[in-house]
Design a protein around this motif. Structure first.
Motif, PDB file in Angstrom:
ATOM      1  N   ASP A 188       1.000  -1.160   0.142  1.00 55.25           N
ATOM      2  CA  ASP A 188      -0.373   0.132   0.132  1.00 55.25           C
ATOM      3  C   ASP A 188       1.177   1.474   0.017  1.00 55.25           C
ATOM      4  OD1 ASP A 188      -2.038   1.987   0.313  1.00 55.25           O
ATOM      5  OD2 ASP A 188      -2.486   1.447   2.034  1.00 55.25           O
ATOM      6  N   GLU A 213      -2.103  -0.565  -3.400  1.00 55.69           N
ATOM      7  CA  GLU A 213      -2.914  -0.072  -3.304  1.00 55.69           C
ATOM      8  C   GLU A 213      -2.579   1.068  -3.206  1.00 55.69           C
ATOM      9  OE1 GLU A 213      -4.123  -0.791   0.347  1.00 55.69           O
ATOM     10  OE2 GLU A 213      -5.672   0.502   0.853  1.00 55.69           O
ATOM     11  N   ASP A 238      -8.111   2.846  -3.022  1.00 50.11           N
ATOM     12  CA  ASP A 238      -8.690   3.138  -1.448  1.00 50.11           C
ATOM     13  C   ASP A 238      -8.911   4.134  -1.687  1.00 50.11           C
ATOM     14  OD1 ASP A 238      -8.646   3.428   1.323  1.00 50.11           O
ATOM     15  OD2 ASP A 238      -6.689   3.088   1.565  1.00 50.11           O
TER      16      ASP A 238
HETATM   17 MG   LIG Z   1      -4.906   1.794   1.887  1.00 46.18          MG
END
Ligand SMILES: [Mg+2]
Length: 368
Positions: A188, A213, A238
């Motif tokens: 991420d 991500e 996200d």
């Molecule tokens: Mg995230």
């Protein structure tokens, strides 16, 4: 849903270990626990997941309280509702402030499910009896990450997510892959890259990541569509997905192959379910993201993740991942890599009133 009172509790708890991203460290977590009681004396619980500062989205604990007390609760006082989905429509008259909306909307879902003596997972249309658990490693060195991953694998977690940024990516991931070649691993970036970092991001295709991500800007759709065409690793969005419409655009324009659904970020369970249903129809896998949350939000996440499209282990970990003692009883506990979906009415966890009192900073009760 004849509401008689709404109680707002601001709590504060230290994390067992600091949670580090390139945007800063979280050492102490504030949160808002909401209790809505109806005329039969039944109570539903929700949690406001905005952070103390606006590093993840524009909301904070203070802005959430302002929205709740000055706008959202007065809307419910003026407009009696029969079902939580009506709250979501009423709240749409206010722009964004999704975490404040979700805090109260989720409490309404818990109350509705309890009033109908039904587990919340069933009310939402969930089909799973257990959810595969994943965990986030958010630290600033490969040595610390390796030790944490080792520990979490022993605890049975099925997927590990690490935080990356241009200062901690290729060699960091190489080191992890050297020790854990087959680990279901994802990274991420929390928007740490720009499209000009294309070669740097492309190089991460070497690590067979489940997904990367939110590599680019938190509010971007367009550039992620360019990036996805250039890299093999699936992109998961996200921060860019704050509504059903955002999810629709992201999928239609090929910006991502996976979506991380966070109840707070999208304004509640109704919108989260709409996004899930659309992704399920389109064959786009989703998973449930975490917010370093307390047990009430975690319980709502478990109910949501019981829906059939949540095919990838999310950030649903044990209460003890972050807390010495959580505010729910029993605590969420990962066993053999799974979290059981409760079968008792509502969220299926009780508030630990003693623990709530210990960490309580401020409280207000609004009588209807
Ligand atoms: Mg995230």
């Amino acid at each position: 849903m004849k509401i008689t009172s709404i109680e707002l509790n601001v709590i504060e708890m230290p994390l067992k270990d600091p949670f580090l991203t390139h945007l800063g460290a979280v050492n102490i977590r504030e949160g808002i626990i909401i209790k809505i009681t109806n005329s039969d004396g039944v109570s539903g619980y929700g949690e406001g997941v905005a952070f103390s500062t606006p590093w993840y989205t524009e909301e904070t604990v203070k802005t959430s309280l302002h929205m709740l007390t000055d706008f959202l609760i007065p809307i419910l006082q003026k407009n009696p509702i029969d079902h939580p989905s009506q709250a979501s429509r009423l709240f749409s008259s206010l722009r964004r402030n999704n975490m404040a909306k979700a805090a109260i909307e989720t409490a309404l879902w818990d109350l509705y499910a309890k009033s109908h003596s039904q587990p919340l997972s069933k009310t939402l249309g969930g089909t799973r009896s257990a959810i595969p658990a994943g965990v986030v490693v958010a630290t600033d060195s490969a040595t610390k990450a390796l030790a944490q991953i080792d520990q979490y694998l022993q605890e049975g977690y099925q997927r590990v997510k690490v935080k990356i940024n241009p200062k901690q990516d290729y060699s960091f991931l190489s080191e992890i892959r050297r020790f854990f070649p087959d680990l279901p691993l994802m990274a991420d970036a929390n928007s740490a890259y720009k499209l000009t970092d294309l070669e740097r991001i492309k190089a991460l295709d070497d690590f067979n990541l489940l997904m990367i991500e939110q590599p680019l800007a938190y509010d971007d759709i367009l550039e992620h569509s360019f990036l996805q065409k250039e890299i093999k690793t699936p992109i998961c969005l996200d921060e860019s997905i704050c509504s059903y419409d955002d999810a629709l655009k992201a999928i239609e324009f090929g910006c991502c192959k996976v979506i991380n659904i966070k109840v707070g970020r999208v304004g509640g369970l109704y919108e989260a379910k709409r996004i899930h249903d659309y992704c399920f129809e389109q064959g786009v896998p989703v998973w449930c993201g975490g917010m370093i949350e307390f047990g009430i939000s975690r319980a709502h996440n478990i109910a949501l993740a019981s829906l059939p499209g949540f095919s990838i282990p999310g950030d649903i970990s044990s209460s003890n991942r972050f807390w010495e003692e959580d505010i729910i009883t029993p605590e969420v506990n990962v066993q053999n890599g799974l979290v059981a979906v409760p079968t008792s009415p509502g969220i299926g966890f009780k508030l630990n009133k003693k623990r709530l009192q210990e960490v309580l900073q401020w409280k207000e009760t609004i009588v209807f």
